[in-house]
Write an enzyme that holds these catalytic residues in place. Structure first.
Site, PDB file in Angstrom:
ATOM      1  N   GLY A  11      11.675 -21.962-136.582  1.00 24.66           N
ATOM      2  CA  GLY A  11      13.026 -21.153-137.368  1.00 24.66           C
ATOM      3  C   GLY A  11      14.507 -21.761-138.140  1.00 24.66           C
ATOM      4  O   GLY A  11      14.942 -22.128-138.189  1.00 24.66           O
ATOM      5  N   ARG A  14      16.811 -19.310-141.177  1.00 25.46           N
ATOM      6  CA  ARG A  14      18.396 -19.449-140.816  1.00 25.46           C
ATOM      7  C   ARG A  14      19.064 -20.539-139.647  1.00 25.46           C
ATOM      8  O   ARG A  14      17.999 -21.275-139.616  1.00 25.46           O
ATOM      9  CB  ARG A  14      18.680 -17.942-140.126  1.00 25.46           C
ATOM     10  N   ASN A  83      13.535 -26.576-132.853  1.00 24.22           N
ATOM     11  CA  ASN A  83      15.252 -25.410-133.142  1.00 24.22           C
ATOM     12  C   ASN A  83      15.474 -23.927-133.174  1.00 24.22           C
ATOM     13  O   ASN A  83      16.323 -23.403-132.292  1.00 24.22           O
ATOM     14  CB  ASN A  83      15.492 -25.627-134.865  1.00 24.22           C
ATOM     15  N   SER A 133      22.393 -26.346-126.505  1.00 19.94           N
ATOM     16  CA  SER A 133      23.274 -25.855-126.449  1.00 19.94           C
ATOM     17  C   SER A 133      24.484 -26.928-125.638  1.00 19.94           C
ATOM     18  O   SER A 133      23.922 -26.828-124.195  1.00 19.94           O
ATOM     19  CB  SER A 133      23.162 -24.568-126.627  1.00 19.94           C
ATOM     20  N   TYR A 146      20.383 -17.621-120.998  1.00 18.93           N
ATOM     21  CA  TYR A 146      20.509 -19.049-122.299  1.00 18.93           C
ATOM     22  C   TYR A 146      20.956 -19.918-122.118  1.00 18.93           C
ATOM     23  O   TYR A 146      20.415 -21.533-121.866  1.00 18.93           O
ATOM     24  CB  TYR A 146      21.250 -18.274-123.562  1.00 18.93           C
ATOM     25  N   SER A 147      22.006 -19.906-121.125  1.00 19.82           N
ATOM     26  CA  SER A 147      22.656 -21.086-120.759  1.00 19.82           C
ATOM     27  C   SER A 147      21.653 -21.851-119.974  1.00 19.82           C
ATOM     28  O   SER A 147      21.191 -23.306-119.714  1.00 19.82           O
ATOM     29  CB  SER A 147      23.521 -21.205-119.874  1.00 19.82           C
ATOM     30  N   LYS A 150      18.757 -23.393-121.693  1.00 15.98           N
ATOM     31  CA  LYS A 150      19.416 -24.915-122.857  1.00 15.98           C
ATOM     32  C   LYS A 150      19.241 -25.714-121.281  1.00 15.98           C
ATOM     33  O   LYS A 150      19.279 -26.785-122.247  1.00 15.98           O
ATOM     34  CB  LYS A 150      20.896 -24.853-123.330  1.00 15.98           C
TER      35      LYS A 150
END
Length: 246
Positions: A11, A14, A83, A133, A146-147, A150
């Site tokens: 990744g 960006r 990443n 994160s 997502y949580s 991570k």
């Protein structure tokens, strides 16, 4: 080839990934970076920093497996930075299990596949850094996958540190808080709640990654370095109470 060896950054076209790729290239690493849809940005990164670019959709497991084997054979990698990640927001009632599976594939399974393929081939002194994160530490509302992914990545980091450590390969995580990385964060109150009074920048995270890959971090293994300006140490209501008392 430069003196610091070759590093793969997923990744890298960006945001945080780009800042990491640029920072490492500027500090003497030979950088190979993957991108998914950001072809123009990847080409610019290659032009300005001499980065080798490879297109890869980490949501496609067969492609990830093929890429992992190929990159291991093509380069003698001394470091890996996982990443790349995705975040899909949905109300709980509408949460798609396809989205859950896709998020875990990119955020957890792909880093594991790459680490399993590349880590055992690294010489002593090699290093892997996973970008997690601060969402891993809390419950979510619209980004449960997502949580959870991570949090799982932090656990995977500790396990990889256990199994690769005896080979002299260190595995750590960087856990960013609110970072202005292309996703709009200006409308949120995070900067006001952060003791440093600002959101992070991609360069802030890239500096931590560069440290973890360096000899200065030679005894750091299985750790998660939180880079959030102190945000996770602040209780919203306690701060509001303090502010109201002048």
């Amino acid at each position: 080839m430069t003196g610091k060896g070759t590093v793969l950054v997923t990744g890298g076209a960006r945001g945080i990934g780009r800042a990491i790729a640029e920072r490492l290239a500027e500090s003497g690493w030979t950088v190979v970076a993957t991108y998914n849809t950001g072809l123009d940005e990847a080409k610019e990164l290659a032009r300005t920093h001499g980065v080798e670019i490879r297109q890869l959709d980490l949501a496609d497991r067969s492609r990830t497996l093929d890429f992992a084997r190929g990159i291991r054979d093509e380069f003698s990698l001394g470091a890996l930075v996982n990443n790349a990640g995705i975040l899909e927001k949905q109300p709980f009632e509408e949460m798609s299990l396809d989205g859950w599976d896709r998020t875990f594939e990119v955020n957890v399974t792909a880093p594991l596949i790459l680490a399993q393929a590349i880590g055992p081939q690294m010489s002593a002194g090699g290093s892997i850094v996973n970008i997690a994160s601060a969402d891993a530490f809390i419950g979510s509302f619209r980004s449960i996958a997502y949580s959870a992914s991570k949090a799982a990545l932090l656990s995977v980091t500790r396990s990889l540190a256990n199994v690769l450590g005896p080979r002299g390969v260190r595995v750590n995580a960087v856990t960013p808080g609110w970072v202005d990385s292309g996703i709009l964060t200006e409308s949120y109150e995070a900067a006001n709640l952060t003791p440093l009074g600002r959101n992070g920048s991609p360069v802030d995270i890239a500096k931590v990654v560069a440290f973890l890959l360096s000899d200065d971090a030679s005894f750091i293994n299985g750790a998660s370095i939180v880079a959030d300006g102190g945000y996770t140490g602040v209780d919203y209501f306690m701060k509001k109470e303090n502010d109201s008392l002048g």
